[in-house]
Scaffold this motif. Sequence first.
Motif, PDB file in Angstrom:
ATOM      1  N   UNK A   1       4.307   7.120  -1.059  1.00 49.44           N
ATOM      2  CA  UNK A   1       5.270   6.328  -0.335  1.00 49.44           C
ATOM      3  C   UNK A   1       4.752   5.140   0.111  1.00 49.44           C
ATOM      4  N   UNK A   2       5.815   3.865   0.141  1.00 50.74           N
ATOM      5  CA  UNK A   2       5.374   2.757   0.501  1.00 50.74           C
ATOM      6  C   UNK A   2       4.852   2.775   2.197  1.00 50.74           C
ATOM      7  N   UNK A   3       3.760   2.361   2.414  1.00 50.09           N
ATOM      8  CA  UNK A   3       3.329   2.758   3.848  1.00 50.09           C
ATOM      9  C   UNK A   3       3.236   1.384   4.648  1.00 50.09           C
ATOM     10  N   UNK A   4       2.764   0.196   3.858  1.00 52.60           N
ATOM     11  CA  UNK A   4       2.249  -0.849   4.633  1.00 52.60           C
ATOM     12  C   UNK A   4       1.824  -2.057   3.571  1.00 52.60           C
ATOM     13  N   UNK A   5       1.351  -3.066   3.957  1.00 51.86           N
ATOM     14  CA  UNK A   5       0.577  -3.908   3.027  1.00 51.86           C
ATOM     15  C   UNK A   5      -0.908  -4.457   3.536  1.00 51.86           C
ATOM     16  N   UNK A   6      -1.539  -4.918   2.291  1.00 48.20           N
ATOM     17  CA  UNK A   6      -2.712  -5.691   2.767  1.00 48.20           C
ATOM     18  C   UNK A   6      -2.652  -7.028   2.506  1.00 48.20           C
ATOM     19  N   UNK A   7      -2.859  -7.921   3.554  1.00 50.64           N
ATOM     20  CA  UNK A   7      -2.492  -9.419   3.390  1.00 50.64           C
ATOM     21  C   UNK A   7      -4.174  -9.904   3.557  1.00 50.64           C
ATOM     22  N   UNK A   8      -4.249 -10.951   2.585  1.00 54.39           N
ATOM     23  CA  UNK A   8      -5.421 -11.808   2.353  1.00 54.39           C
ATOM     24  C   UNK A   8      -4.992 -13.108   2.802  1.00 54.39           C
ATOM     25  N   UNK A   9      -5.734 -13.966   3.723  1.00 51.12           N
ATOM     26  CA  UNK A   9      -5.379 -15.009   3.895  1.00 51.12           C
ATOM     27  C   UNK A   9      -6.377 -15.891   4.172  1.00 51.12           C
ATOM     28  N   UNK A  49       0.750  -1.219   0.024  1.00 48.38           N
ATOM     29  CA  UNK A  49      -0.001  -0.049  -0.016  1.00 48.38           C
ATOM     30  C   UNK A  49       0.877   1.283  -0.026  1.00 48.38           C
ATOM     31  N   UNK A  50       0.661   2.209  -0.841  1.00 46.90           N
ATOM     32  CA  UNK A  50       1.348   3.365  -0.910  1.00 46.90           C
ATOM     33  C   UNK A  50       0.413   4.677  -0.238  1.00 46.90           C
TER      34      UNK A  50
END
Length: 278
Positions: A241-249, A236-237
């Motif tokens: 700027x790169x801020x974090x991530x979205x995780x699907x599990x 995720x930007x």
Amino acid sequence: MKSFGNGRKNSYMFCEYMYLVGTGSAGILGWINGLENKERWLATRPILWSAIEYIQERSVYIYIGIALIVAFSFLYRRLGDPWALEKIQFILDEYQGKVFAANNAPKDHDRVTIFKHEKNCILAKHWSSTKWYMPWGDKPPLSNYLVPYLRSGHMSKKSSAIFYAPDGSDKAEGVAAMAWARKQSVVVNDLPAIGSTTSNRDIEKYSKATKCAKGLLVRYQKEGRQPPRSIAAIPIERKGELWGVVVLDSRSPLGVTNHSVEHYTLTVALIGHLLEKA
């Protein structure tokens, strides 16, 4: 994780109001301090002048009080607008419903979670930690981690999962940190089921595919917990700027696929824009 209950919403609105009142009051107080009883409109109003004198004599303390109110309101507002968090939560819930619609599984088996990249973490507890005074476990102190920020649904809100995300990609931990380090989406599916009878070979296979330590999987076995069998992580930007991530599990071996990522890039981009206010 972030919360946005009615108490948080009301507090945010109150701080918005107090910030405006405080800054306005500072200007009015400055004007009052510049007044003199020689002015024509004050010369014939002794009671009003007495009140002004009273304020002038205590203006230092009033300024301090106003400064504290403004500072507190400013800092509280920096925590983020609950309205934006509410909208992001709505998007995550919709994302969960669309991506996992065909799984027909309990909601807490298929999740969408936002992880934020935090630098120099002090209190984040790594899974390898066995001593309260060494929360970093086998990782260096003040390391960088991906920590839970917001999750879809109304269950499984409390999460202790964090992922070691250093500057070097070789030591990145988990699918989330792999996506962070590579700055691109990562999808891993058809993973072996981890249970009390899982073989060392399958544990090795799972560990290698997800860059998850075998020690953590062994702990899952002992605790009777089931790690996901398919995972996707999308960077995720925020403000470019790169801020974090979205995780699907998902606990389903094919619950997450490339389709889950490719068809929802706009959804992730929208989350990034809303995070500018959150």
